[in-house]
Design an enzyme around this catalytic site. Structure first.
Site, PDB file in Angstrom:
ATOM      1  N   TYR A  62       0.599  -1.274  -0.014  1.00 55.32           N
ATOM      2  CA  TYR A  62       0.251  -0.138   0.178  1.00 55.32           C
ATOM      3  C   TYR A  62       1.150   1.257   0.037  1.00 55.32           C
ATOM      4  CZ  TYR A  62      -3.486  -3.443   1.650  1.00 55.32           C
ATOM      5  OH  TYR A  62      -4.631  -4.266   1.434  1.00 55.32           O
ATOM      6  N   PHE A 214     -19.789   0.326  -2.984  1.00 53.85           N
ATOM      7  CA  PHE A 214     -21.107   0.279  -3.667  1.00 53.85           C
ATOM      8  C   PHE A 214     -22.410   0.039  -2.899  1.00 53.85           C
ATOM      9  CE2 PHE A 214     -23.952  -1.522  -7.080  1.00 53.85           C
ATOM     10  CZ  PHE A 214     -23.747  -0.537  -8.521  1.00 53.85           C
ATOM     11  N   LEU A 215     -21.854  -0.841  -1.846  1.00 52.08           N
ATOM     12  CA  LEU A 215     -22.786  -0.732  -0.984  1.00 52.08           C
ATOM     13  C   LEU A 215     -23.574   0.124  -0.134  1.00 52.08           C
ATOM     14  CD1 LEU A 215     -22.258  -4.547  -0.397  1.00 52.08           C
ATOM     15  CD2 LEU A 215     -24.103  -3.919  -1.842  1.00 52.08           C
TER      16      LEU A 215
END
Length: 334
Positions: A62, A214-215
């Site tokens: 990351y 998205f949810l």
């Protein structure tokens, strides 16, 4: 915030963790999910502890490297309150991923470097980020186990491993946690991987538990996102796929309304209800989002709610490929 056990070796963490990737991106993308405010990101780490969230997830790749540095700096004076998980397993050349690398010598080299970046003398949970097809898993886990014996690592994990690999790894040294994508819109682990974890006593840490946001039901289309945002290239955010998937998310929002909750809380609550060894790690770089997600820990979904959600997004019905890259898909379930 309640705690849950991951594995059989004594690892105990908050029922929800905090995915830190968005605070400093992934290889080659420092701001994977848009612009990052470092001060706000550090404040989010501190707020997590205030809320009882003590499980923090990062990785060498990351940034690369800068995410571990950020987490280390943010938790510097609070290390005894935190359970830190990080990962190894990629070859990084000129700041970009160039295949996998789980050779024993790389396992050790990454562990030593991660300890320095995190500013700590031990890693609580050390994951193999992706299975390396060129290195026997027995060799990799053997090197990880050496680090446990030396006190530099406390518990071991795998990520996106296949069933056969999980069994072989667990035979070398107990695996405390498997981290793989699992959410209402990505349910591929439910047929074989999750049952295997239950059989072997391995905890499950779902990443992207909100379907990359998205949810929540509030995300724009891929076409409306900047190129720097990873989701602008996500097939499930594009065109007709977006419309089909958003229709299913409507059910999530309807159930949320009956509980006075948010869609994110319902999506996380669905995962929490799947088993008491499931610990989702929704990502957040802002306190506001973190606080909303944390509310899922006190949400109780009914059996009818669970059945409705399961029927709204059955396994394999989400529109669009999981990744826009064949190379990414080739790294899972090995």
């Amino acid at each position: 915030m309640q705690h849950r056990k991951l594995g059989t070796q004594g690892l105990e963490v908050s029922a929800l963790g905090l995915g830190c990737m968005g605070m400093a991106g992934t290889a080659g993308q420092a701001a994977m999910y848009g612009v990052v405010d470092i001060d706000e990101a550090v404040a989010t780490l501190h707020r997590a502890l205030d809320l009882g969230v003590n499980f923090f997830d990062t990785a060498e790749v990351y940034g690369p490297w800068i995410n571990e540095e950020l987490v280390g700096r943010g938790l510097k004076d609070k290390r005894d309150q935190a359970v830190i998980a990080t990962k190894f397993g990629f070859r990084i050349v000129d700041g970009k991923v160039s295949g996998t690398d789980s050779r024993p010598e790389n396992v050790r080299a990454v562990a030593e470097a991660s300890l320095k970046r995190l500013g700590t003398d031990h890693i609580d949970l050390f994951y193999q980020h992706r299975v390396d097809p060129n290195v026997p898993i027995e060799d990799t886990v053997g090197a990880m186990a050496d680090l446990v014996r030396e006190g530099k690592v406390r518990y071991l994990g795998l990520s996106e491993a296949g069933a056969g690999t999980i069994r072989r790894a667990h035979a070398v040294h107990p695996i405390s946690a498997l981290q793989s994508e699992w959410s209402l819109w990505e349910r591929g682990v439910e047929d074989e991987i999750w049952p295997l974890c239950q059989e072997l006593g391995i905890g499950f840490v779902p990443y992207s538990p909100l379907g990359r946001g998205f949810l929540t039901g509030s995300q724009p289309r891929a076409e409306d996102l900047p190129d720097s945002d990873y989701r602008s290239k996500d097939p499930r955010y594009q065109g007709a796929n977006y419309d089909a998937n958003m229709a299913a998310v409507t059910v999530v929002k309807e159930i949320a309304a009956t509980h006075g909750a948010t869609a994110a809380q319902v999506a996380l609550g669905w995962l929490l209800a799947k088993g008491d060894s499931v610990v989702p790690i929704p990502g957040s770089k802002r306190r506001l989002t973190l606080e909303d997600n944390a509310g899922a820990a006190s949400l109780t979904l009914t059996a009818a709610d669970m059945a409705t959600l399961d029927a709204a997004l059955p396994p394999g019905t989400t529109a669009g490929d999981r990744y826009g890259s064949k190379a990414m898909m080739a790294m899972v379930r090995l």
